[in-house]
Scaffold this motif. Sequence first.
Motif, PDB file in Angstrom:
ATOM      1  N   GLY A  27      11.002  -3.437  -5.805  1.00  0.00           N
ATOM      2  CA  GLY A  27      12.341  -3.195  -5.308  1.00  0.00           C
ATOM      3  C   GLY A  27      12.461  -1.883  -4.558  1.00  0.00           C
ATOM      4  N   GLY A  28      13.690  -1.424  -4.401  1.00  0.00           N
ATOM      5  CA  GLY A  28      13.932  -0.213  -3.638  1.00  0.00           C
ATOM      6  C   GLY A  28      13.895  -0.482  -2.144  1.00  0.00           C
ATOM      7  N   ASP A  29      13.595   0.547  -1.386  1.00  0.00           N
ATOM      8  CA  ASP A  29      13.531   0.410   0.066  1.00  0.00           C
ATOM      9  C   ASP A  29      12.391   1.261   0.602  1.00  0.00           C
ATOM     10  N   LEU A  30      12.284   1.323   1.930  1.00  0.00           N
ATOM     11  CA  LEU A  30      11.187   2.039   2.568  1.00  0.00           C
ATOM     12  C   LEU A  30      11.690   3.256   3.343  1.00  0.00           C
ATOM     13  N   ASN A  31      12.744   3.877   2.853  1.00  0.00           N
ATOM     14  CA  ASN A  31      13.219   5.066   3.563  1.00  0.00           C
ATOM     15  C   ASN A  31      12.180   6.188   3.413  1.00  0.00           C
ATOM     16  N   PRO A  32      12.113   7.105   4.364  1.00  0.00           N
ATOM     17  CA  PRO A  32      11.060   8.129   4.365  1.00  0.00           C
ATOM     18  C   PRO A  32      10.977   8.939   3.081  1.00  0.00           C
ATOM     19  N   SER A  33      12.113   9.310   2.520  1.00  0.00           N
ATOM     20  CA  SER A  33      12.089  10.120   1.299  1.00  0.00           C
ATOM     21  C   SER A  33      11.448   9.376   0.140  1.00  0.00           C
ATOM     22  N   ARG A  34      11.752   8.068   0.026  1.00  0.00           N
ATOM     23  CA  ARG A  34      11.167   7.282  -1.058  1.00  0.00           C
ATOM     24  C   ARG A  34       9.664   7.097  -0.836  1.00  0.00           C
ATOM     25  N   LEU A  35       9.271   6.832   0.410  1.00  0.00           N
ATOM     26  CA  LEU A  35       7.846   6.652   0.706  1.00  0.00           C
ATOM     27  C   LEU A  35       7.046   7.910   0.378  1.00  0.00           C
ATOM     28  N   ILE A  36       7.537   9.048   0.822  1.00  0.00           N
ATOM     29  CA  ILE A  36       6.807  10.285   0.555  1.00  0.00           C
ATOM     30  C   ILE A  36       6.776  10.588  -0.939  1.00  0.00           C
ATOM     31  N   ARG A  37       7.877  10.344  -1.637  1.00  0.00           N
ATOM     32  CA  ARG A  37       7.889  10.535  -3.087  1.00  0.00           C
ATOM     33  C   ARG A  37       6.830   9.640  -3.744  1.00  0.00           C
ATOM     34  N   ALA A  38       6.706   8.423  -3.254  1.00  0.00           N
ATOM     35  CA  ALA A  38       5.702   7.512  -3.799  1.00  0.00           C
ATOM     36  C   ALA A  38       4.300   8.079  -3.616  1.00  0.00           C
ATOM     37  N   TYR A  39       3.965   8.477  -2.388  1.00  0.00           N
ATOM     38  CA  TYR A  39       2.618   8.983  -2.126  1.00  0.00           C
ATOM     39  C   TYR A  39       2.329  10.257  -2.913  1.00  0.00           C
ATOM     40  N   GLN A  40       3.319  11.091  -3.068  1.00  0.00           N
ATOM     41  CA  GLN A  40       3.132  12.317  -3.855  1.00  0.00           C
ATOM     42  C   GLN A  40       2.810  12.010  -5.310  1.00  0.00           C
ATOM     43  N   ASN A  41       3.186  10.814  -5.756  1.00  0.00           N
ATOM     44  CA  ASN A  41       2.927  10.412  -7.141  1.00  0.00           C
ATOM     45  C   ASN A  41       1.813   9.380  -7.266  1.00  0.00           C
ATOM     46  N   GLY A  42       1.032   9.231  -6.206  1.00  0.00           N
ATOM     47  CA  GLY A  42      -0.113   8.324  -6.266  1.00  0.00           C
ATOM     48  C   GLY A  42       0.245   6.861  -6.192  1.00  0.00           C
ATOM     49  N   ILE A  43       1.363   6.543  -5.554  1.00  0.00           N
ATOM     50  CA  ILE A  43       1.887   5.180  -5.482  1.00  0.00           C
ATOM     51  C   ILE A  43       2.056   4.774  -4.027  1.00  0.00           C
ATOM     52  N   PHE A  44       1.813   3.512  -3.711  1.00  0.00           N
ATOM     53  CA  PHE A  44       1.981   3.047  -2.333  1.00  0.00           C
ATOM     54  C   PHE A  44       2.536   1.622  -2.329  1.00  0.00           C
ATOM     55  N   PRO A  45       3.234   1.241  -1.241  1.00  0.00           N
ATOM     56  CA  PRO A  45       3.785  -0.119  -1.146  1.00  0.00           C
ATOM     57  C   PRO A  45       2.761  -1.090  -0.574  1.00  0.00           C
ATOM     58  N   TRP A  46       2.796  -2.327  -1.090  1.00  0.00           N
ATOM     59  CA  TRP A  46       1.862  -3.357  -0.605  1.00  0.00           C
ATOM     60  C   TRP A  46       2.414  -4.707  -1.070  1.00  0.00           C
ATOM     61  N   TYR A  47       2.844  -5.518  -0.126  1.00  0.00           N
ATOM     62  CA  TYR A  47       3.464  -6.781  -0.506  1.00  0.00           C
ATOM     63  C   TYR A  47       3.431  -7.748   0.667  1.00  0.00           C
TER      64      TYR A  47
END
Length: 229
Positions: A27-47
Amino acid sequence: MIPKLNKYTLDFPDARDANEDGIVAWGGDLNPSRLIRAYQNGIFPWYSKNDPIIWWSTNPRLILDLDDFKLSRSLKKSMKKFEYKFDTNFRDVMMHCAKTPRKSQEDTWIQDEIIEAYEELHHLGLAHSVETYYEGKLVGGLYGVVVGGVFCGESMFSHKSDASKSAFAMLVKHLKEWGYDFIDAQVPTEHLKSLGAKEVSREYFLKRLKQSNMQQMDHIWSVETALFT
């Protein structure tokens, strides 16, 4: 049960709590702040297309310590036939990556919304492309996201032998020169392991990520010709 992201916050579950497949949340979205927060925590989107956004932190993880890159004699020779640029055709690189057939993958995960999201990161100076040209034509390249001293590689393509490997070699040369820590190659592949990348545990990867400098690196993304030799 896989947790669903709260659309009103940028918080992610701890990557260590991913399920056995490596899924952290959805869930969630792909806004820049969320994406960067994900990468900073070792997480990435893939679907896949028509699926909800799925956020991953795989175990094992594939990383490349820059000093471990294997530059073979044949690749070093092959690199001389190409020209290289950074960030000149970011969208085209993503489009080529999207259209490149992958083994055991029926369709691409690089959908229109992914392209739009990473283009926005690119405009913010947080996503970059490495491009390989032959006789003026784009024949290979890769793109990824930077979080501090880590380059998070997303995808690569090649329409001429060694074009993507050469782009990767150019990336490694420049990241070393600029003082980056390592490359996060995410999901293990034999192709990248042949170039020196190694599988590590999620725990080890997250530890390395935490130890890395998360401040934006101070340099210009331009090809330095002195690094060709």
